[in-house]
Structures are given as structure tokens and as C-alpha cells.
Write an enzyme that holds these catalytic residues in place. Structure first.
Site, short mmCIF file in Angstrom:
data_model
loop_
_atom_site.label_atom_id
_atom_site.label_comp_id
_atom_site.label_asym_id
_atom_site.label_seq_id
_atom_site.Cartn_x
_atom_site.Cartn_y
_atom_site.Cartn_z
N ARG A 32 64.57 75.18 83.65
CA ARG A 32 63.22 74.68 83.37
C ARG A 32 62.39 75.76 82.68
O ARG A 32 62.52 76.93 82.95
CB ARG A 32 62.48 74.33 84.66
N GLY B 16 54.72 68.63 80.13
CA GLY B 16 55.52 67.76 79.26
C GLY B 16 55.81 68.33 77.89
O GLY B 16 56.45 67.68 77.07
N GLU C 226 15.51 82.05 61.91
CA GLU C 226 16.52 81.13 61.39
C GLU C 226 16.82 81.37 59.92
O GLU C 226 17.63 80.66 59.33
CB GLU C 226 16.07 79.68 61.62
N GLY D 114 16.91 80.15 65.87
CA GLY D 114 17.24 78.77 65.51
C GLY D 114 18.58 78.83 64.81
O GLY D 114 18.67 78.95 63.60
#
Lengths: 900, 900
Positions: free
Chosen positions: A97, A106, A771, A792
Site C-alpha cells: 500500500r 484513492g 491603493e 485597499g
């Protein structure tokens, strides 16, 4: 790379331990740890993750020492089991495994029953006295091995549906049909013996190679298949989504087989030390008699409840292990408590009972959904198992987010007929159009549709489609099925095992009794209750005021240093944000009052102002606007009771507000005493080539100082009036789009002049939104007058990249696809933007050491960005009300990170 | 502030010298220096600029020591002149003049004949035996003093035309009319005596105050008027244009009066030690007999030529000083040579001859126009007066720019009838619409009109209007008139003293004979020849290949460290730039081939490519485009003969190229096999909200790698083919709009793959345009693969400010008006943008120390920006061909700056 490639585990001979996950993978390290705890683990050994890396970097070859080390370790297994690998009389069979550092359910390969061939088979039949079981094991080996090793690991890509796995499955079905049975278990030993021969022939026919009989060839083939699978397409896709580094590699665990399907006193099961869906402190699990572990996980048979407490309607009267084998259940329960005491966490375990003997095959930290994670974290603190900081580290922001997901409106739900019922595998409610393949989910979502992926059961190939959906619905499988695992990991609404449903993915429809749901029909899922409804039911926000959550977020609040504010513009938003724990408003956009309900009249006055042809005309319009604005601000200030409220002055380009329909245009023209041609002309004059970089923000305030003045007056008079009413207020006036200190100073002067004329003002501040890239570059000078900076980061990201957010559609998908960007910089702060933010703060605080700094872009509620804000020394983050709890958690986790 | 406020000058008693300009102003320092050189200067003293600053900062008061120091200095003047200030028998009269560090022609006040009153007048009459002269001096004092001191310095703002100056002028005109004479000089002593009384009465009537008779009151009034005038509106406006700091202040020079109007053997003049318009090494000047200096400068009388060599057609047979007074001319010429030897520069001097005795009133570095500056710099190096670096420092970039100005097409000019002829006061040719007031010039220019300001004569009030015009035309005044001085300083096309013109600024027209030019009619000026034409004549670029210029720019080339390249896209532009001294092409925009002549076919293929619906369709269009592109590039590479040519890959948004007229749309749709609706739909899909920040530049290359591949192939195959022809090539492929190293690497890989397939490639480079703020922030990583950086400062400025250049119209004027920005950041590099450029270079060179760095924005030819580029260690600047010489000079001056 160390020279030790193989680590043993099992009774009395254990080389590894739990904290060696990086080398041994999660499964290998925990098998070793359980061995050290004297928990019964079938003996075996782990080939390290370093060998995986070596394998994939050196043309699929192994380090030279591996062969000797593996042989030696298997010798020890043989000694402990009392069987010999490849021996025809007393054969040892092995499982091979994968086991990576982190679980990838899986995604990688497993081969069981390695070592079984026609010779060892006969020995095993003699030994077990159960020929049916042995033939079944052999046909399982052939089925698995030919698929995983001979086909996939060899890079053969068969046509759709023509893979060896399907072809052998087809033979099995044919055999069942021929024998007139429906279950695999109804096939006789003779049937299975025949099937083994049929399988071998089919393998030869399809793969042009005989099935290998040599046990060592089988073993090396299985090992290499696991290492190959690390490099496979599915695994890579999964790692990309989960941000798992390529270089981690997987370990391989080679372990003596134990059989849950050996006879009537054999069984296999999967369990959680606590309920992973609710967090309740109950032993929770599923089991199947006469089955191998894969049977439970694959969801092919509906499993039995582990005990009475976890029995549900869905379990019906299936036997619980507690009833069927009380002593074994007790032994398992003891192990459960042992593990919780040892790991101080909820564990996910796999066990097998072979001929009445209990074996533990796996233990790992159990995945849990959001509500469970928070309840467990809270309860384990109260149980003194863990401290507050550990609890904080146990909940991911996305788990917390699950609690903040919408749910189906209970009142509507109550009166709506159920369509189907399944297992509650993923939280919250969701509604969308049914689609029946992963590809359809991706395609429909790309077109902007909200879809629910409906499958018989999902498999790893479906991952992308699952990602593209708002919810997943399957007709088969249990709480540990693929769909359930994936949905839980993503905090996604999911219902599994709704067995009444018949899903036809060719016709793209499902039926429940006489009801048929076709592709595109809306359905609604309640993932918390496992219920499915036809049509689109209304969703509502969840009540997040559970005691566990309150306790948990309280733990966060004790730790975090960042304040958390919210972006809100109405008293009701403000109140909701307070409930979520907001400590102020970080962004109140003054122009919001011109959108949505009740905006008709103020919007009209704004339009009059915009279209005014002189300062006087503009002042008249501003005067009409003033009372609306003042009242709007006043009510939100009132709701916030003295907490800081950052009010951003008008930001968008004026052209945005101009009416487009003829009737409104006419009305506006009349009010202004002009004709519509003149209105059109004025409107045209306001159009811009690049409005994002045009006449907006502070630039409006510079050219029209009277607009700034009116806004300042509305804010400060509102505050003064509340002060007179004995209501505390703390407005912070924010100048948007500042790029130069001169702009800021120009506007600040207007605000201060207004303030000087207002009596009875409590505290207020004036600061700026950061900003524009240039603002960061000259932040030292802006900070000379500005009292706070609020970054911003939406606009800052736009300007730093030169990306217009409205126009990235043409290239952003390609950028993400080609990995030119790790993620969308509008979702999570980009490092270049971070550089500018950092510079702005450093320069600003050089001038004003106690400068208040926050963030008000959408990044303020995104965990990685919150970490950055913490690291860079901001005072607060601000985000939408529903993100406030996420920000509280992230801010606390940032402190934990510091301490690491 | 030092305690010495008053510095003496004149024979034997001189406290200052030339290098004390900051304290004494230019005039005062040079008067002192001339005194030290034994040049005859009327004695006097200078009140320092520090007193001006004190005066304006301390409520118009003086330092307490000033009074004593001034009295003491005047005592020394009295001693040397042998006259006493205020004495009724032997009175000393004084001039009071401003004198700032740098000349501000006409901006500040002067008061002459200070000390004259009814008592001293009589003494002076007795002494001079010329009552007419004395009464004239007295009426001039009243006229000047009442205007400058009593009205202006007192802040009185009379109605238009009602100022005391105009009212007294009116009285003078009335007197002349009454006496039937036309010239002031025709008025008799009695007339003037009456006028003095009339003036005094008018002053009392208008200003409600008697004219002051006290000489000391007159003196202090005059001094304060000068200091007041530093703070006046006109002076402030001028300083703003010329970037003169407010804090410099002006000095005041108090000096014994000498009179050029005392009798027939008196005269006054202004001269330059070399010709300031051409640079020729000839003594050049103008003089007037029986006149005060102001008469020459004011341009009221057409002055006489100083000598025969500077006689022009315009001078007619007016007497030269050389003819009229050969010994005085010789004395003046000796002083001229003395001054040139001493100052090693061309000097501007003012002299007065009083009763046959020569006095020097002023000497200063002479202003000169561009061609003169370059010729003098070149010749003075050849004369060994100065070294190359000094020469470089003597020419401003704007002077050099004058040589690069357009001229009137000589072929057209030859065959065009002359409208009027004046003095060639400002270089080059210009054409525009006639306007007749400064305000009209400003207003029309604001509306986008190109205007020529036409005035009888200009005055300091006209400065703003002059600035707004492309050229200036006056009907009166000489080469030292206000219009000529201002135009020369600005390198502006200007014709003065076109005496045939009758200018009517009320009717807004001028006439020459029977021709009338009305407001708005186009006229053309040849400022180099002093010619005026009706209508709009074509202009052409000047031939800048004069030997002086070649020599001068050669001096620059020896000094500068920056290479200078050009932005060019055609073989003819490339050749022109080579003539201008370009050392490569810094920006070849590959998309230029889709604009202008010959672009029809390639543009069509580009449109096909843009509208293609699949990669295959796109490839077909690209294949059609390929030969055009390759050939286009090849010819420019050929012209550049192995010099580096930076070719920028396609940059603009694709939507820019889509046809808008129905016919072309139809043709394109046909070629694509679609209907026009479909074409419209595809076109619509390409529209963007903010195209500047949209899908362009490297982003196109990422989403359409085949476009990059085709361009790389065109460039590299063109180069390889030239190599095969034995033509050297050095293409540098530039990826535009890069913000991330991943983008760059993606594109670079395509280029390298193309290159690997092409045989016989000479050297080439791949690098990037740095124009996105983020690129500077991660420049270290981009430099890992990029071989060069070229800063595209146009876009970088847009993104750094968040200013869309197309949309700044709404606010940029306000920003400049309010001084929020020192200048338009698109004209001269902003300091915030500089910060990013610096960071980009530092980070880039940290990774790759020899990284080639240049600039290719429009700033590359702007002097201040070139200095920055030098300071920050760039390898080259690139600019439009006509700016190349400017860049060469600026780059050399940057080195000189370093050495300071």
C-alpha cells in the site's frame, strides 16, 4: 538520502515512530507507533519516501541497498507470522500500500494478496480449509494487479471502457449472470476457480503478457506501481488542488495480509474515535462481515453500524459490531481510548477481524468537517486534553467556513416533499442544476451555471467535476466513500448513498420512483441531514452562535493580536457583523446609499450634482443630498456604539451614476432645465477610456472640493448629533485613491475646516486609503498628516499588476492554467503587492510610529492574507461580515505561526 | 542673517565682488566687480537680499541697523561725487533699482532722480545750466514715483486705465497737443515746469496725498517699493515660470544718478560683447542720444546701431556711436574686451554718457538665444577662453532645442509675398492665428488653438499670454525690448519692431498698408529673419548640422557616460536619428507597421488574425503577415548597421486594430467566411472596460504563443538574412508589460526555441520592458533570465499613479494649478516613479551585475529625467530622433553635476 530504506513495524520489531511521517509516510509512521503501543498490527515494513523520490528521479530504478534491506525485513515478517513468502505449503501473503505524508484518498495504488499463485494457493487452501476464499483472493489479485501494475504502471492507455479492469469485471458479471446470482459472495469456489483461469486468459489476450506467477516479481511490480502512481495524472491533479509538494513522495508499506473475508468470524471496518460529522464524543464507524477493507471504503455494500449509538435510520436493523461481537467491540473500544489518550486527537482507524482475531491496519488523524472540528477542539480543551492554542491549530479556516455556509430554509424544507434520502456527507445546503458527468459539471460551471454533480458513486477521475459543483449527490457509498471523503475535506455540501435513486449517466437523468430529474433540472441538497429535494429551495445563512463556536472563537480572540473589523454600510449589516465579532467597520463606502433600495431620491440628487454646470448648481444639489447622507451615516454610527467606523469618501467615477433609461434622463434634464441633447453631451463628456484610472476618488474631491466638504459635514454632524444623544461615536474619514501627500493634505484641510465649525464632536480621525502604488512609495510623507492608512488591496492589486479586474477574463485562466501565477491575486494577496504594502507601512511608521494601519480589500478575510497582515504589523483587518470569524481564526493562527 | 546690510561700490570704495550675487544680487555684485576692475561706475551702494527677506517676513519693516549703514554709505557717495543728498545748492540725485540673483526683466521696480524736489531742483538748474533737463527729470520722478511707490507699493488697485501713471501720461499728451508738438523732447522748459505743477495737483487729486518733497522720504519710499515689488503678482508669476525660489529676494542698488539726457553730448546705450542672436564675435548694441536707459529698453524710440558691423537694413542711416563719438566708442570697446577677458563670457552691458563722460551702469552675463549660445560655447573653447565642460554648462537644453525648432519652408517662403518686416528676436518659424491681447492668447490656447500674440509692444503684464502663444509679433521696440528679452529667454519665435504694422488691440486687427489681419486670421513668422507673412506657411525641421553644433555636441559626447538611442521604426527615421547622433534604437514598436502608409495589407492580415476563431485560422493569418513584418524589420536593422535595435513585441490591445467602417468590416468578414453580425460579435467580445490594463502586451503572447513565435521568427530571420549579406545586426527582442518572471520566462522560451532553429544568427538579446509596478518589485527574479531592462516610463507612470493618460484632462490642470504636482509626470519623471525605477535597477543588478538598463519612455529626452537616468546608473536613454541632441547635452551636464 539516508542509507536505511526499509523500516520494520509490528510486534517486537519496530524501527519507526509517529513523528517520522516525512520519511515513512503517515500510514507507515502510525503503524510503527501503534506497534510501540502494543496495539495488534500485522507485521510488515515501510519503504521510505526517499526511495520514491530516487525512483522517479533515476529512471524508475531503486537504490542498490534496497533489495537486501527488503529481503531482510520480510524475513523478520516471516518469522513473526510463521509463514514464508512464496512457500507452497505455508505461504505468506502481502499487502502493498502507498502511504504519503498526508492522506491522498484513492489517489494511489494498492495491491493485495501479493505472493498468491497457483502453488501458494494450494498451500493456503490446505491451511485455511476455505478454497472459496483462496480462489476469491487469487481472482482479486489478478484483477487488481493486471490493472494497477500491468496496465497503469506500464503506461498503457486503453480506449474508454476497454481497460483490463473493466474487461475482467465484465467476466465476473458474466459469471454471475450465468450462475443466476446477484452478489459476488454467492459465487462458489468452483466458479471462482474457473474465473481465475478466465482472468489469466483475458490478461494474456488483452495485455499480451502472462500474469506473473513469481511472488517476487509480483512484489516488485506492486512496489513500483505504487511509486509510479505518485507520478500519475490523478495524483498530480489532486496535489495541485491540495497544494502538496511534488517532492514529498510516497512510502510503500509491505505488510502481512490479514483477511476480513476469511470466514464467518471475519470482518473489516473503518471507525473514528469521535463522530467526524458532528464532533460528538462517540465511537463512530462502519463494518462489514466477510469483507476486505476496500469493500467498506468503495461503498459497494451498505455497511453496518459499528455500535448502537451510531445507528441511524439509514442503518435500518443491520447488525452492529457491538451486538455481533461484544468482546471484539470492547477490545476495539479500548484501543480507541488508548489512541485518543496517546494522540490527543480524533483518530481514523481501519481494522480487520480475521477468524475472530482483531488487527489494526491503519490509524491516522481523522478528517472531520467544520462543525465537528470546532466541537472537538472546544471539547478537548474542556477535557484538558489540549490547550487553547492546540485547539486553534486544529481548525482550518475552511472548516470554520463550513459553519458559515448557508442552509436550506428550515420552514420551507419542513413543508417540502422529500425526493430522496442519503447520508449527510458534507455540511450546509446547496441548490443547483443537476449534471451527470464530471465533464458536464466543468463545462456548465464554466458557462456560469451553478451545478450539483449527481453520480452513482464518484471516483478520483471525477475530482475536477466535483470541484466545479456546489454540491455532490451519489446513490451509493457510505460516509467513508470517495465522495464523502472529498466533500468533507473541502467542506462541501454532499449527500451520499441515496439508494432509492437510479442514476443513468448515459441518459443524463435520475429517477426516484416515478419522478425523473433530467440534466439541468434544479435540485436542492441538505448536506447536514442527507436530504434531497426537487427544485430550488431558498437557502439561509446558518446560525453560528453555537456554544462550541463561541467558545472556540473566544480561544482565538485570547491569542490574536490583529483586530477584526467588517466592511458594512447599513445598520443591519453593522449589527450582524457585531454578532460575528467585528470590532469596528473598516470600510463604509459612502456611495452605497446610491445603490439598491431607497436610493431613488438621493441618487437623483447625486445625478443633479454630477450634471451641474457650475459650482452653484452643484451646491444646490449637494444641499438636497446632504440630509440623506447624514442620516445614513448616523444610523450606522449609532449601531456601532463608539467602535471605529471608517467612512470612505466618494470613490467611483461619476459616469457610473448617470441614468441610462430615457425616462430618467428626461426627468433629470427637466430638473436641470436643459434638454436631453445637452444632458447627453454632458454625460458623454464624463466618459473615460480607462475609468478605473480616471477621474475618481480623491481626484473628484480635488476638482470639486464642495463634494468633500459636504461629505465631511454629513459625517461629522451625524457624529456630533449622536454625541448630543449620549451615543458614543468614532468616525474615521478616509480619503480614497491618494497617491501624493499633496492630494491628501488638500482634502484633509477641507475636513478639518468643516470639523472646526462643528461643536460637540467626540473623537474622529482623518486618514487615507492606500491603493495607488505611488502612495506606498511616498508613505513617509503622507503619514506626516494622515492619522491612519487602510490598504485597499483590490485597487492596489489592479495597479501593481496593471490588471483591470473587469478585463482579466481573457488571460487570467491561462495564467492560472500555466501556473504563471500561484493563484488569482484578487483572491489571495500577491507577493509583489505585499512588498508594496510592507513598504507603505514601514515608510509610514518611520514618520509616525503609532500610525494606525489596516486592510479593507477583499483580502482582509482570506487566511493567507490575514497571516501577512499580522506579520507585517497591521492593527486590523476588515472583511465582509460572514468572513469575520474566519479572520478571527486566521489572526490567531498567525500568532501560532510566529511561535513556531 | 549677517549684520552688514549695505555694501558700497564705485571708485576706491568697494565692499562686494562678483561672486557675492546671492547677497548683492546680480547687478550689485557686478557693479562692485566692475569697480574693482577700474571701470567707471557711478558710486553707490547695495542693500542686501537678506533685507528683502527680512522686509517681507517682518511686516514690511527693516533691520534696525539698516538706517545707520545706509546713511554712512551715502556719505561716502556724497564724498566721491562731491554733492550732497538733499542739498539745495549742490544736490546729489540717486537711482534706486532692484537687482535679484538672476535677471527678471521688467518684473521689479526702479525709481530714478530720487532726491529731486523744488529746492534741490533750483540748485541743480544753477549747476547744470539746463532748466529744461531738470524740469524733465522732476516730472519723470513724479510720474515714476507716484506710480511705483505711492500707488503700486501701497496696494491701490485702480480701475483699468485709471492708474496714476496713465493719468499723468494723459496730462503729458494734453500738453504736447496744446503745444502742437509730437515728441516729448519738443516740450520747452516752461512747459515741463508747468507739467510738474499739473502732475503734483493730479497726484493729490487721485491719490489723496501730496507728492513727498523730503528726499529721505523719497529714498525710503523707493527702497520699500522695490522690496514690495518682489512680492508682487507679476514677479511671482514670472518666478513660477522660471522656477526662481521665493526666498531668494532682491537687493536694492542706490546709486548716484548720471544722465544720458543732460545735453547733446549725453547718450545712453545697451550692448552685448558678442551678438546675442547669432553668437558672432562682434560688439553688438544700440544707443540713443539724449536719452535715459529706460528709453532704449522700452523700445519707444527706434535706437541707433552701436557700430557699423551691427548696422542692419532696419537701422537705416541712423548714426552709430562708432561714427558719432569714436573715442567714446573706443573706450567702450576696451571695456568690452576687458570684461570678456575677465568674465570669459558674453556680457550684457548698459552705459550712459553724461556730458561726454562714459559711465557703466550695469554688466551681467548676457542672455542669448540657442544658436548664439552654441556658437559662443564652441568658439570660446577654440579661443581657449573656456574648457569643454564649461562650454557644456553654458548651453541649456532649451537653447539647444531652439536649433531643433522648425523653420518656415524656404522654398515656399521665397515665393511668398512679405507682409511686414521686423527684428529677428526669437529663432525658428511659427504659424498660428493672430490674437491681440494676452488674455485672448490664454483663452484661445486653452481651447486648443495655436496662436501668435500680436501687440504694439509687450509689457510684463503680458507674460502669461506670451507663454500661451507659439510666437510673438510687435510693431515697436528693438532687440532689447521686453518682447525680445522674454522670447530669447524662452527660445521662442519672435519678431519685434515691425514698424509698418498698425496694431489696433481694441478692434483686434492690424494693418499693413491696405492689408488687414483680423483676430483669428493665420499668420506665419520667420523669427530668424524677422519676417511676417499672411496665411499659414509650411514649416520644416531645421538643418542642425552646423559646425558649431557638431563641435559642441562632440564636446558633450566626450563627457557623457549615458549612451543615447532613439525611438524609431522606419529606415528613414533610423537614418535621421543616426545623423542626430543616435547610438542605437531603444524602441522599435513592431505594431507601427499597422499604422500609416503602406499598412493596408499587413493590417488586413492582422485583422484576420485577431478575428480568427481557432489557432489554425490564426496561424494562416500570421503566415500571411510574416513576410511584411520580416521585411519591415530587416530594413531598419540594415540602416542601423550593427547598432543595437530594441524591437518591442506587439503591445496594444487587439481591439485597437479592428476596422470601424462598414466596407472594411464587410471585406474582413468575407475573408473570414463569416457574416458581419458574427464579426460584430467577435469584435464586441474584445472590448474592455479598461483596455490600458487589459489583454495586451505579454498577455497576448501568453494566450496566443503563436503570435510571439511569428514575431521572433520575423526578427531573427531578418537578422540572419542580413548576416548572410555581411550586414551586421544586433536585435534586442523586448517583451512588453511584464509583471512576473513567469510571464517573461514563458515568452523567452518561445524566442529561444525559434532562435535555435535559425542558422547564422549574429548576436541578439532577449529582455523586457519594465512598465508594470510589480516588475520593479520582483526585478531580481526577472533579471535571472532577462538580458536587459528597458523602462517604459509612460505606462509605468500611468500605473504608479493610477492615472490613465487619456483621462487626466478632468483633473490634471487642477493638480498643476493647485501645485499638487510640481509638473505633469508624463512630461518629467515623477519622484515616485523614479523610486520604482531605482528599485528595479538595484534589484535587477543584484541578480545580474552587468544587466543592460535603459529607458524608452518619452522621458528619455527630457533633461531632468536624463539626469535621473544618469544618476541611477542606466546604460542608455532612448528618445524621439529630434530629442537626441538634447539627450546628448543633458547626459553630459549630468556628469558635470556629479562633479559639482
Amino acid at each position: 538520502m539516508s542509507e536505511m530504506h526499509v523500516y520494520r513495524f509490528g510486534p517486537n520489531m519496530t524501527d519507526g515512530k509517529a513523528d517520522m511521517k516525512n520519511l515513512l509516510g503517515g500510514k507507515g509512521a502510525n503503524l510503527a507507533e501503534m506497534s510501540l503501543l502494543d496495539i495488534p498490527v500485522p507485521p510488515g515494513c515501510t519503504i521510505t519516501t526517499e526511495v520514491c523520490t530516487f525512483f522517479n528521479e533515476n529512471g524508475k530504478t531503486y537504490p542498490k541497498e534496497l533489495d537486501g534491506q527488503l529481503k531482510s525485513a520480510l524475513k523478520d515478517v516471516e518469522d513473526r507470522v510463521g509463514a514464508v513468502f512464496g512457500d507452497s505449503e505455508n505461504p505468506l501473503l502481502l499487502s502493498v500500500r502507498s502511504g504519503a505524508r498526508t492522506s491522498m484518498p484513492g489517489m494511489m495504488e494498492t495491491v493485495l494478496n501479493v505472493g498468491l499463485n497457483d502453488f501458494t494457493r494450494d498451500g493456503l487452501i490446505a491451511q485455511s480449509e476455505d478454497p472459496r476464499f483462496v480462489y476469491d483472493a487469487q481472482r482479486r489479485l489478478i484483477q487488481m494487479y493486471s490493472d494497477v501494475v500491468m496496465e497503469k504502471a506500464s503506461g498503457i492507455e486503453p480506449e474508454e471502457g476497454m481497460g483490463i479492469r473493466n474487461q475482467l469485471e465484465h467476466e465476473l458479471e458474466k459469471m454471475k449472470e450465468q450462475e443466476g446470482v446477484t452478489e459476488d459472495t454467492d459465487l462458489s469456489a468452483t466458479n471462482l476457480k474457473d474465473l481465475v483461469e478466465i482472468y489469466k486468459g483475458k490478461v494474456m489476450e488483452v495485455l499480451k503478457k502472462p500474469f506473473p506467477e513469481d511472488p517476487w516479481e509480483q512484489l516488485w511490480g506492486a512496489i513500483s506501481a505504487v511509486f509510479h502512481s505518485w507520478d500519475g495524472k490523478r495524483a498530480k491533479a489532486y496535489r495541485k488542488i491540495e497544494n502538496i509538494p511534488e517532492e514529498w513522495g510516497t512510502a510503500v508499506n509491505v505488510q502481512a495480509m490479514v483477511y476480513g473475508n476469511l470466514g464467518d468470524d471475519s470482518a473489516t471496518g473503518v471507525a473514528f474515535t469521535r463522530n467526524p460529522a458532528t464532533g460528538e464524543n462517540n465511537f463512530y464507524g462502519e463494518w462489514l462481515e466477510k469483507a476486505q477493507g476496500e469493500d467498506v471504503v468503495a461503498g459497494i455494500r451498505t455497511p453496518n453500524p459499528l455500535n448502537e449509538i451510531c445507528r441511524t435510520d439509514h442503518s435500518g436493523d443491520l447488525p452492529s459490531l457491538e451486538q455481533s461481537a461484544p468482546h471484539l467491540y470492547k477490545e476495539l473500544d479500548t484501543i480507541r481510548l488508548n489512541l485518543e489518550d496517546h494522540y490527543s486527537d480524533m483518530m481514523d482507524i481501519e481494522f480487520t477481524i480475521q477468524s475472530g482475531k482483531l488487527w489494526m491496519l491503519q490509524c491516522r488523524i481523522g478528517k472531520r468537517n467544520g462543525p465537528a472540528a470546532i466541537r472537538m477542539a472546544s471539547e478537548m480543551v474542556k477535557e484538558n486534553r489540549i490547550d487553547g492554542k492546540t485547539a486553534i491549530g486544529r481548525v482550518t479556516p475552511s472548516q470554520l467556513d463550513e459553519l458559515l455556509h448557508p442552509i436550506v430554509d428550515p420552514d420551507v424544507e419542513k413543508s417540502t416533499a422529500l425526493l430522496a434520502k442519503g447520508l449527510p456527507a458534507g455540511p450546509g445546503g446547496a441548490t443547483g442544476k443537476a449534471v451527470f458527468t464530471a465533464q458536464d459539471a466543468v463545462d456548465w460551471a464554466a458557462k456560469g451555471e451553478t451545478v450539483v454533480l449527481v453520480r452513482e458513486e464518484t471516483n478520483p477521475e471525477d475530482v475536477e467535476g466535483m470541484r466545479a459543483s456546489v454540491a455532490i449527490l451519489t446513490s451509493r457509498g457510505g460516509m467513508t466513500s470517495h465522495a464523502a471523503l472529498v466533500a468533507r475535506g473541502w467542506g462541501m455540501c454532499c449527500v451520499v448513498g441515496a439508494g432509492e435513486m437510479k442514476v443513468d449517466s448515459i441518459k443524463k437523468e435520475f429517477t426516484v420512483g416515478d419522478r425523473t430529474i433530467k440534466e439541468g433540472d434544479p435540485i436542492t441538497l441538505n448536506g447536514t441531514a442527507g436530504k434531497v429535494y426537487e427544485g430550488e429551495l431558498p437557502l439561509i445563512e446558518t446560525d453560528i452562535s453555537s456554544d462550541y463556536l463561541t467558545h472556540f472563537l473566544g480561544l482565538c480572540d485570547e491569542v490574536r493580536k490583529l483586530k477584526v473589523r467588517t466592511n458594512a454600510e447599513t445598520p443591519s449589516d453593522a449589527k450582524r457583523a457585531l454578532d460575528f465579532g467585528a470590532e469596528g467597520i473598516g470600510l463604509f463606502r459612502i456611495e452605497h446609499m446610491f445603490y439598491g433600495e431607497g436610493s431613488e431620491e438621493p441618487l437623483f440628487h447625486l445625478q443633479e450634482m454630477i450634471m451641474a454646470n457650475s459650482q452653484e448648481e452643484r451646491r444646490v444639489a449637494l444641499d438636497s443630498l446632504f440630509p440623506f447622507m447624514k442620516n445614513d451615516i448616523k444610523e450606522t454610527l449609532r449601531a456601532m456604539k463608539g467602535l471605529p467606523v471608517t467612512i470612505r469618501l466618494m470613490d467611483p467615477p461619476l459616469h457610473e451614476f448617470i441614468p441610462h433609461d430615457a425616462k430618467r434622463q428626461k426627468k433629470l434634464a427637466n430638473a436641470l432645465g436643459i434638454n436631453t441633447e445637452e444632458l447627453e453631451r454632458r454625460s458623454e463628456a464624463l466618459k473615460e477610456s480607462n475609468p478605473m484610472m480616471g477621474h475618481r476618488g480623491v481626484r473628484l474631491g480635488i476638482t470639486h472640493p464642495e463634494i468633500t466638504e459636504m461629505q465631511a459635514r454629513a459625517i461629522l454632524e451625524a457624529a456630533a448629533e449622536l454625541t448630543a444623544e449620549n451615543v458614543k461615536t468614532f468616525p474615521e474619514i478616509m480619503i480614497p485613491l491618494t497617491g501624493m501627500e499633496t492630494e491628501y493634505n488638500h482634502q484633509e484641510k477641507i475636513v478639518r475646516e468643516v470639523a472646526a465649525k462643528i461643536e460637540g464632536l467626540d473623537n474622529y480621525m482623518v486618514g487615507t486609503m492606500m491603493e495607488i502604488p505611488r502612495a506606498s512609495l511616498v508613505a513617509n510623507r503622507i503619514a506626516e498628516t494622515a492619522e491612519f492608512f487602510s490598504f485597499g488591496t483590490n485597487d492596489l492589486t489592479q495597479m501593481t499588476f496593471g490588471f483591470s479586474r473587469d478585463d482579466t477574463g481573457g488571460f487570467m485562466p491561462a495564467y492560472l492554467e500555466l501556473e504563471l501565477l500561484p493563484e488569482d491575486p484578487f483572491a489571495s494577496l500577491d507577493e509583489g503587492v505585499c512588498e508594496l504594502v510592507k513598504m507603505g507601512i514601514e515608510k509610514g511608521r518611520n514618520t509616525k510610529p503609532n500610525l494606525k494601519v489596516g486592510i479593507c480589500g477583499e483580502h482582509g478575510g482570506e487566511p493567507k492574507s490575514v497571516h501577512f497582515c499580522h506579520n507585517v504589523g497591521m492593527d486590523y483587518v476588515s472583511c465582509s461580515p460572514f468572513r469575520v470569524p474566519i479572520a478571527r481564526l486566521s489572526a490567531a493562527q498567525a500568532v501560532l505561526n510566529d511561535e513556531k
